[in-house]
Design a protein around this motif. Structure first.
Motif, short mmCIF file in Angstrom:
data_model
loop_
_atom_site.label_atom_id
_atom_site.label_comp_id
_atom_site.label_asym_id
_atom_site.label_seq_id
_atom_site.Cartn_x
_atom_site.Cartn_y
_atom_site.Cartn_z
N ASN A 1 0.84 -1.19 0.00
CA ASN A 1 0.00 0.00 0.00
C ASN A 1 0.87 1.25 0.00
O ASN A 1 2.07 1.18 0.26
N PHE A 2 0.25 2.36 -0.32
CA PHE A 2 0.89 3.67 -0.26
C PHE A 2 -0.01 4.59 0.54
O PHE A 2 -1.23 4.47 0.49
N ASN A 3 0.60 5.49 1.28
CA ASN A 3 -0.13 6.49 2.05
C ASN A 3 0.34 7.87 1.63
O ASN A 3 1.55 8.14 1.67
N GLU A 4 -0.60 8.70 1.22
CA GLU A 4 -0.29 10.07 0.83
C GLU A 4 -0.85 11.03 1.86
O GLU A 4 -1.97 10.87 2.33
N GLN A 5 -0.05 12.03 2.20
CA GLN A 5 -0.49 13.11 3.07
C GLN A 5 -0.29 14.40 2.31
O GLN A 5 0.85 14.79 2.03
N LEU A 6 -1.38 15.06 1.93
CA LEU A 6 -1.34 16.31 1.18
C LEU A 6 -1.70 17.44 2.15
O LEU A 6 -2.76 17.42 2.76
N VAL A 7 -0.79 18.39 2.31
CA VAL A 7 -1.02 19.52 3.22
C VAL A 7 -0.97 20.81 2.42
O VAL A 7 0.00 21.08 1.71
N VAL A 8 -2.04 21.59 2.55
CA VAL A 8 -2.14 22.89 1.90
C VAL A 8 -2.00 23.95 2.98
O VAL A 8 -2.74 23.93 3.96
N ASP A 9 -1.04 24.85 2.81
CA ASP A 9 -0.88 25.95 3.75
C ASP A 9 -1.79 27.09 3.31
O ASP A 9 -1.48 27.82 2.37
N ALA A 10 -2.92 27.22 4.00
CA ALA A 10 -3.88 28.27 3.69
C ALA A 10 -3.99 29.25 4.86
O ALA A 10 -5.01 29.92 5.03
N THR A 11 -2.94 29.34 5.66
CA THR A 11 -2.99 30.18 6.86
C THR A 11 -3.19 31.65 6.54
O THR A 11 -3.79 32.37 7.34
N ASP A 12 -2.72 32.09 5.39
CA ASP A 12 -2.87 33.52 5.05
C ASP A 12 -4.12 33.79 4.22
O ASP A 12 -4.33 34.91 3.75
N ALA A 13 -4.99 32.78 4.05
CA ALA A 13 -6.18 32.95 3.20
C ALA A 13 -7.45 33.23 4.00
O ALA A 13 -8.48 33.54 3.41
N SER A 14 -7.42 33.07 5.30
CA SER A 14 -8.60 33.30 6.15
C SER A 14 -9.83 32.52 5.67
O SER A 14 -10.92 33.07 5.56
N LEU A 15 -9.65 31.24 5.37
CA LEU A 15 -10.77 30.40 4.93
C LEU A 15 -11.66 30.05 6.12
O LEU A 15 -11.17 29.76 7.22
#
Length: 137
Positions: free
Chosen positions: A83-97
């Protein structure tokens, strides 16, 4: 058919991979070299990166992206990854979502990867490999 690729052995025991359009990468089993298993994981992460790019840039702006870490469980008895495990992290700290907008982005990224990532789709299916061997004399 996809673009033509080939590998050639170097005198130091490493290998070079080439494409007909000029791409090149060195690989092998020594320290500081990617192994073929590493290249499988890079292909998976790279495909997720390219597939998710539009969704991320559409929400966060041009030039924004993600960091994708891939690991796999290796079965030494079968000499394969199970198996494979992917961890995708988006830095949206400056977007105020908002929480809702962050969840929408997460789902949109998943849809783009599910639809557009050829590597992931290939790994999920049982993909036959045909090997022809020629010995020139």
């Amino acid at each position: 058919m996809g673009k033509r690729l080939w590998v050639e052995r170097n005198k130091d025991g490493s290998w070079d991979a080439f494409s007909e359009d000029g791409a090149h990468i060195k690989f092998g089993k020594d320290r500081g070299q990617f192994t073929p298993g590493d290249l499988m994981k890079i292909a998976l992460a790279g495909c997720a990166a390219l597939s998710s790019q539009f969704a991320i840039e559409h929400t966060l702006g041009e030039g924004k992206g993600a960091r994708i870490v891939v690991d796999g469980t290796y079965d030494g008895d079968d000499n394969s990854y199970i198996n494979f495990n992917e961890q995708l992290v988006v830095d949206a700290t400056d977007a105020s979502l908002s929480d809702e907008d962050a969840e929408k982005l997460k789902e949109r990224i998943k849809r783009h990867i599910d639809k557009g990532c050829t590597v992931s789709r290939t790994y999920v299916h049982d993909t036959p490999v045909r090997l022809d061997v020629t010995v020139r004399r």
